[in-house]
Design a protein around this motif. Structure first.
Motif, PDB file in Angstrom:
ATOM      1  N   GLY A 170      -6.165  -8.962   7.000  1.00  0.00           N
ATOM      2  CA  GLY A 170      -4.996  -9.507   6.598  1.00  0.00           C
ATOM      3  C   GLY A 170      -4.428  -8.712   5.513  1.00  0.00           C
ATOM      4  O   GLY A 170      -3.253  -9.026   5.098  1.00  0.00           O
ATOM      5  N   ALA A 171      -5.488  -8.505   4.384  1.00  0.00           N
ATOM      6  CA  ALA A 171      -5.128  -7.920   3.177  1.00  0.00           C
ATOM      7  C   ALA A 171      -4.765  -6.549   3.131  1.00  0.00           C
ATOM      8  O   ALA A 171      -4.294  -6.097   2.079  1.00  0.00           O
ATOM      9  CB  ALA A 171      -6.062  -8.329   2.071  1.00  0.00           C
ATOM     10  N   TRP A 172      -4.991  -5.740   4.145  1.00  0.00           N
ATOM     11  CA  TRP A 172      -4.639  -4.492   4.319  1.00  0.00           C
ATOM     12  C   TRP A 172      -3.297  -4.369   4.340  1.00  0.00           C
ATOM     13  O   TRP A 172      -2.501  -4.807   5.178  1.00  0.00           O
ATOM     14  CB  TRP A 172      -5.249  -3.942   5.583  1.00  0.00           C
ATOM     15  CG  TRP A 172      -6.919  -3.778   5.521  1.00  0.00           C
ATOM     16  CD1 TRP A 172      -7.805  -4.490   4.624  1.00  0.00           C
ATOM     17  CD2 TRP A 172      -7.909  -3.425   6.415  1.00  0.00           C
ATOM     18  NE1 TRP A 172      -9.067  -4.139   4.894  1.00  0.00           N
ATOM     19  CE2 TRP A 172      -9.036  -3.714   5.935  1.00  0.00           C
ATOM     20  CE3 TRP A 172      -7.654  -2.937   7.505  1.00  0.00           C
ATOM     21  CZ2 TRP A 172     -10.263  -3.247   6.732  1.00  0.00           C
ATOM     22  CZ3 TRP A 172      -8.938  -2.493   8.525  1.00  0.00           C
ATOM     23  CH2 TRP A 172     -10.135  -2.840   7.872  1.00  0.00           C
ATOM     24  N   SER A 173      -2.815  -3.045   4.063  1.00  0.00           N
ATOM     25  CA  SER A 173      -1.482  -2.700   4.296  1.00  0.00           C
ATOM     26  C   SER A 173      -1.190  -2.405   5.704  1.00  0.00           C
ATOM     27  O   SER A 173      -2.019  -2.059   6.350  1.00  0.00           O
ATOM     28  CB  SER A 173      -1.011  -1.465   3.258  1.00  0.00           C
ATOM     29  OG  SER A 173      -1.515  -0.139   3.857  1.00  0.00           O
ATOM     30  N   LYS A 174       0.030  -2.231   5.999  1.00  0.00           N
ATOM     31  CA  LYS A 174       0.338  -2.277   7.529  1.00  0.00           C
ATOM     32  C   LYS A 174       0.215  -0.766   7.925  1.00  0.00           C
ATOM     33  O   LYS A 174      -0.479  -0.450   8.969  1.00  0.00           O
ATOM     34  CB  LYS A 174       1.894  -2.269   7.537  1.00  0.00           C
ATOM     35  CG  LYS A 174       2.338  -2.398   8.977  1.00  0.00           C
ATOM     36  CD  LYS A 174       3.738  -2.821   9.234  1.00  0.00           C
ATOM     37  CE  LYS A 174       4.314  -2.954  10.578  1.00  0.00           C
ATOM     38  NZ  LYS A 174       5.645  -3.084  10.534  1.00  0.00           N
ATOM     39  N   GLY A 175       0.207   0.238   6.883  1.00  0.00           N
ATOM     40  CA  GLY A 175      -0.173   1.582   7.182  1.00  0.00           C
ATOM     41  C   GLY A 175      -1.935   1.888   7.788  1.00  0.00           C
ATOM     42  O   GLY A 175      -1.973   2.639   8.233  1.00  0.00           O
ATOM     43  N   VAL A 176      -2.415   1.150   6.640  1.00  0.00           N
ATOM     44  CA  VAL A 176      -3.989   1.196   6.836  1.00  0.00           C
ATOM     45  C   VAL A 176      -4.355   0.440   8.278  1.00  0.00           C
ATOM     46  O   VAL A 176      -5.124   1.069   9.064  1.00  0.00           O
ATOM     47  CB  VAL A 176      -4.692   0.656   5.771  1.00  0.00           C
ATOM     48  CG1 VAL A 176      -6.287   0.364   5.991  1.00  0.00           C
ATOM     49  CG2 VAL A 176      -4.516   1.226   4.369  1.00  0.00           C
ATOM     50  N   ARG A 177      -3.724  -0.625   8.595  1.00  0.00           N
ATOM     51  CA  ARG A 177      -4.271  -0.950   9.752  1.00  0.00           C
ATOM     52  C   ARG A 177      -3.717  -0.498  10.908  1.00  0.00           C
ATOM     53  O   ARG A 177      -4.443  -0.321  11.963  1.00  0.00           O
ATOM     54  CB  ARG A 177      -3.275  -2.522   9.835  1.00  0.00           C
ATOM     55  CG  ARG A 177      -4.058  -3.551   9.148  1.00  0.00           C
ATOM     56  CD  ARG A 177      -3.732  -5.103   9.496  1.00  0.00           C
ATOM     57  NE  ARG A 177      -2.274  -5.282   9.738  1.00  0.00           N
ATOM     58  CZ  ARG A 177      -1.441  -5.587   8.527  1.00  0.00           C
ATOM     59  NH1 ARG A 177      -2.052  -6.075   7.471  1.00  0.00           N
ATOM     60  NH2 ARG A 177      -0.144  -5.705   8.540  1.00  0.00           N
ATOM     61  N   GLY A 178      -2.418   0.302  10.818  1.00  0.00           N
ATOM     62  CA  GLY A 178      -1.960   1.174  12.036  1.00  0.00           C
ATOM     63  C   GLY A 178      -2.918   2.277  12.091  1.00  0.00           C
ATOM     64  O   GLY A 178      -3.195   2.706  13.220  1.00  0.00           O
ATOM     65  N   GLU A 179      -3.349   3.029  11.030  1.00  0.00           N
ATOM     66  CA  GLU A 179      -4.406   3.873  11.052  1.00  0.00           C
ATOM     67  C   GLU A 179      -5.736   3.637  11.756  1.00  0.00           C
ATOM     68  O   GLU A 179      -5.963   4.597  12.866  1.00  0.00           O
ATOM     69  CB  GLU A 179      -4.555   4.676   9.644  1.00  0.00           C
ATOM     70  CG  GLU A 179      -5.682   5.721   9.623  1.00  0.00           C
ATOM     71  CD  GLU A 179      -5.696   6.203   8.405  1.00  0.00           C
ATOM     72  OE1 GLU A 179      -6.771   7.039   8.097  1.00  0.00           O
ATOM     73  OE2 GLU A 179      -5.005   5.846   7.280  1.00  0.00           O
ATOM     74  N   LEU A 180      -6.153   2.406  11.503  1.00  0.00           N
ATOM     75  CA  LEU A 180      -7.450   2.004  11.975  1.00  0.00           C
ATOM     76  C   LEU A 180      -7.186   1.739  13.604  1.00  0.00           C
ATOM     77  O   LEU A 180      -7.947   2.219  14.481  1.00  0.00           O
ATOM     78  CB  LEU A 180      -7.724   0.564  11.420  1.00  0.00           C
ATOM     79  CG  LEU A 180      -9.093   0.183  12.158  1.00  0.00           C
ATOM     80  CD1 LEU A 180     -10.399   0.838  12.097  1.00  0.00           C
ATOM     81  CD2 LEU A 180      -9.321  -1.296  11.761  1.00  0.00           C
TER      82      LEU A 180
END
Length: 165
Positions: A33-43
């Motif tokens: 939840g603390a990750w940026s949207k870009g990082v979550r999308g990359e994962l």
């Protein structure tokens, strides 16, 4: 592709996904939840790419085979189950939904019982192999509900809660 190879491939995909999650958690912290949207999308994109090989081996919507092939699979079912779980006379297959990536993913949990009611321990990947066999033999069954197969009748029935498989 042999079932042993498919099982090993599925295990390799699972291990790669676990390592990927651990690597991202080490760098960005355990709270997604603390990750940026870009990082979550990359994962999520990397997870989707790693699952491609598994989806080719186990499609989400398997095709129905010809009537002759389904009959042959039903005739051979007891023998094939015996190869995975020797001595099994009853198999309970229950669908389990997980939501690790935002999409619901269905896997199966299998419990095998002997004639005296003792549970059998399945080999690694045994639940998935049993689910593949059952779905091939009984493609018209409702696989969103738990199903019970009995060796005595070689029939698949919907599981009824409160009744011992």
């Amino acid at each position: 592709m042999s079932t042993a190879l498919e099982s090993r491939l599925a295990d390799d995909v699972e291990q790669a996904l676990v390592r990927l999650d651990a690597d991202f958690a080490a760098v960005y912290g355990p709270d997604m939840g603390a990750w940026s949207k870009g990082v979550r999308g990359e994962l999520l994109e990397m997870q989707r790419a790693r699952r491609t090989a598994d989806r080719e081996a186990h499609p989400l919507h398997p095709r129905k085979a010809s009537a002759g092939r389904r009959r042959r699979r039903q005739r051979q079912l007891a023998w094939r189950i015996g190869q995975i779980a020797p001595g099994a006379v009853t198999v309970l297959l229950a669908p389990v939904w997980t939501d690790a990536t935002g999409e619901s993913h269905r896997t199966f949990l299998a419990q095998c019982f002997t004639a005296d009611g003792a549970k059998l321990r399945l080999p690694r990947g045994g639940s998935n192999r049993l689910a593949d066999l059952m779905q091939g033999a009984f493609p018209g069954a409702d696989w969103n509900r738990a199903q019970t197969w009995r060796a005595a009748t070689n029939q698949l029935t919907g599981w009824q809660q409160g009744r011992r498989p």
